[in-house]
Design an enzyme around this catalytic site. Sequence first.
Site, mmCIF file in Angstrom:
data_model
loop_
_atom_site.group_PDB
_atom_site.id
_atom_site.type_symbol
_atom_site.label_atom_id
_atom_site.label_comp_id
_atom_site.label_asym_id
_atom_site.label_seq_id
_atom_site.Cartn_x
_atom_site.Cartn_y
_atom_site.Cartn_z
ATOM 1 N N HIS A 134 29.620 79.128 45.414
ATOM 2 C CA HIS A 134 30.181 79.374 46.785
ATOM 3 C C HIS A 134 29.686 78.187 47.838
ATOM 4 C CE1 HIS A 134 31.706 82.414 50.268
ATOM 5 N NE2 HIS A 134 31.193 81.192 51.022
ATOM 6 N N HIS A 144 30.517 75.185 51.255
ATOM 7 C CA HIS A 144 31.431 74.547 52.048
ATOM 8 C C HIS A 144 31.188 73.283 52.072
ATOM 9 C CE1 HIS A 144 33.036 78.491 53.557
ATOM 10 N NE2 HIS A 144 31.614 78.826 53.246
ATOM 11 N N LEU A 145 32.210 72.436 51.578
ATOM 12 C CA LEU A 145 31.799 70.887 51.613
ATOM 13 C C LEU A 145 32.370 70.268 52.705
ATOM 14 C CD1 LEU A 145 32.054 70.309 47.810
ATOM 15 C CD2 LEU A 145 29.820 70.112 49.042
ATOM 16 N N ARG A 146 33.444 70.857 53.348
ATOM 17 C CA ARG A 146 34.142 70.454 54.429
ATOM 18 C C ARG A 146 34.933 69.373 53.808
ATOM 19 N NH1 ARG A 146 32.542 74.888 56.928
ATOM 20 N NH2 ARG A 146 30.751 75.006 57.984
ATOM 21 N N ASN A 155 38.377 76.757 53.535
ATOM 22 C CA ASN A 155 38.562 77.268 54.834
ATOM 23 C C ASN A 155 38.423 75.772 55.581
ATOM 24 O OD1 ASN A 155 35.678 77.128 54.288
ATOM 25 N ND2 ASN A 155 35.253 78.250 56.032
ATOM 26 N N LYS A 202 40.349 83.173 47.774
ATOM 27 C CA LYS A 202 39.503 83.660 48.762
ATOM 28 C C LYS A 202 40.224 84.538 49.884
ATOM 29 C CE LYS A 202 35.486 83.836 50.942
ATOM 30 N NZ LYS A 202 34.578 82.937 51.600
ATOM 31 N N HIS A 216 35.580 87.707 51.475
ATOM 32 C CA HIS A 216 34.510 87.789 52.719
ATOM 33 C C HIS A 216 34.807 89.052 53.095
ATOM 34 C CE1 HIS A 216 32.518 85.880 56.203
ATOM 35 N NE2 HIS A 216 32.822 87.436 56.733
ATOM 36 N N HIS A 241 28.715 86.288 49.301
ATOM 37 C CA HIS A 241 27.356 86.398 50.382
ATOM 38 C C HIS A 241 27.118 87.774 50.497
ATOM 39 C CE1 HIS A 241 30.787 86.147 52.963
ATOM 40 N NE2 HIS A 241 30.988 85.076 52.913
ATOM 41 N N LEU A 270 27.381 84.003 58.943
ATOM 42 C CA LEU A 270 28.241 85.227 58.779
ATOM 43 C C LEU A 270 28.457 85.590 57.045
ATOM 44 C CD1 LEU A 270 30.793 85.022 61.634
ATOM 45 C CD2 LEU A 270 29.203 86.525 61.232
ATOM 46 N N ASP A 312 26.570 79.649 49.893
ATOM 47 C CA ASP A 312 27.454 79.366 51.131
ATOM 48 C C ASP A 312 26.617 78.461 52.288
ATOM 49 O OD1 ASP A 312 29.153 80.460 52.981
ATOM 50 O OD2 ASP A 312 27.890 82.154 53.723
ATOM 51 N N HIS A 337 27.185 72.501 59.820
ATOM 52 C CA HIS A 337 27.768 72.369 61.281
ATOM 53 C C HIS A 337 26.934 71.529 61.837
ATOM 54 C CE1 HIS A 337 30.787 75.787 61.046
ATOM 55 N NE2 HIS A 337 29.678 76.237 60.478
ATOM 56 N N ALA A 357 28.838 79.862 63.019
ATOM 57 C CA ALA A 357 28.051 80.407 61.871
ATOM 58 C C ALA A 357 27.816 79.441 60.707
ATOM 59 C CB ALA A 357 28.852 81.736 61.703
HETATM 60 O O1 DOR Z 1 28.138 81.515 58.058
HETATM 61 C C1 DOR Z 1 29.238 81.305 57.625
HETATM 62 N N1 DOR Z 1 29.807 79.769 57.680
HETATM 63 N N2 DOR Z 1 29.895 82.111 57.244
HETATM 64 C C2 DOR Z 1 31.113 82.025 56.782
HETATM 65 O O2 DOR Z 1 31.854 82.791 56.264
HETATM 66 C C3 DOR Z 1 31.881 80.496 56.814
HETATM 67 C C4 DOR Z 1 31.012 79.794 57.049
HETATM 68 C C5 DOR Z 1 31.485 78.168 57.586
HETATM 69 O O3 DOR Z 1 32.595 77.931 56.897
HETATM 70 O O4 DOR Z 1 30.948 77.745 58.470
HETATM 71 ZN ZN ZN Z 2 31.185 80.860 52.845
#
Ligand code: DOR
Ligand code: ZN
Length: 339
Positions: free
Chosen positions: A13, A15-17, A40, A95, A132, A170, A214, A242, A246, A258
């Site tokens: 899990h 997030h590579l953006r 996402n 997801k 989620h 998570h 989150l 996770d 950011h 988050a």
């Molecule tokens: O903390 C989080 N950041 N929880 C998530 O579910 C999404 C993630 C994000 O994509 O920034």
């Molecule tokens: Zn996530």
Amino acid sequence: MRTLTIPRPDDWHVHLRDGAMLASVAPFSAGFGRILAMPNLVPPVDTAAAARAYRARIAATGAPFAPLLATYLTDRTDPDDLEAGFRAGDLVAVKWYPAGATTHSDRGVTDVRHVAAVLERMAAIGLPLLVHGEVTDRRVDIFDRERVFLETILGPLLDRLPALRCVVEHATTRDAVAFVRSRPNTAATITPHHLWWNRNALFEGGLRPHAYCLPVLKREEDRQALRAAATGGDPRFFAGTDSAPHPVHKKEADCGCAGVFCAPTAIAAYAQVFDEEQALDRLGGFLSQHGAAFYRLPVSAETVQIEERAWTPPECIAIEGGTVRVFLGGETLRWAVSG
Ligand code: DOR
Ligand code: ZN
């Protein structure tokens, strides 16, 4: 010096953006052999074709891991597209973001009834659903949203579709651990930060936006339950960082984003937790074996060495136009991936 040799870990899990952020953060997941990239993005990766294209963009960064993809479930997801994508290897999971639950979830599922046909198809073909697990009802206390989701939405769904293979992503609560243990075909990922911190970390000497993620950090008893689950050898629990970068200016803001960027320190942090719990012999299961078994993939034939060695990760990494704060950056960690 203690050292440990384990099969190369996987991150189930992350997030590579996309774009410049993807190029900046992908190299920091290099300790992992396979990563499961979350969908996402804006717009979301919500079809097999979009997953194929995103996978190619990840591969083009040259990062030395194999990218796997989960597509984003929407009220309009086409079961035939998912099935074709699953059979072609474009996606390994789907997801479910409840609409409004977290970052870029506005295109997510507004009501489980809208995705009934898709979920039935997934159960029939063995395509995993990644959840989620938080209700979005603002009247529910934020610290109860995971438990209430499991009790009122996921539990009844899995009662109707017990064959559905499901990962509580998570997991943050004692209740989630108990939920996973009590159901067939259900697993959970656990992040390093939920093993490391409880909710006091959000307010330690002042407001700490870099500990905000989150589902939000929970109580100490929840952290202890997560540590017991992760280190206990139960194959239903495996690593999913996770890692969610950011830019600092979007975290340190009136309405901060988050997410904890833990990719650079995740393996070291997991190792330290397992050491503290006297469970280093089970680290390879959690990092490298249980997830592969759940996804019906081979355990990596490569190995990595993890050694007891003090090091201090950087506080931040540079990205285009700013920086991203690193989980445990500036602190002294006791374990490191060798090399
Ligand atoms: O903390 C989080 N950041 N929880 C998530 O579910 C999404 C993630 C994000 O994509 O920034
Ligand atoms: Zn996530």
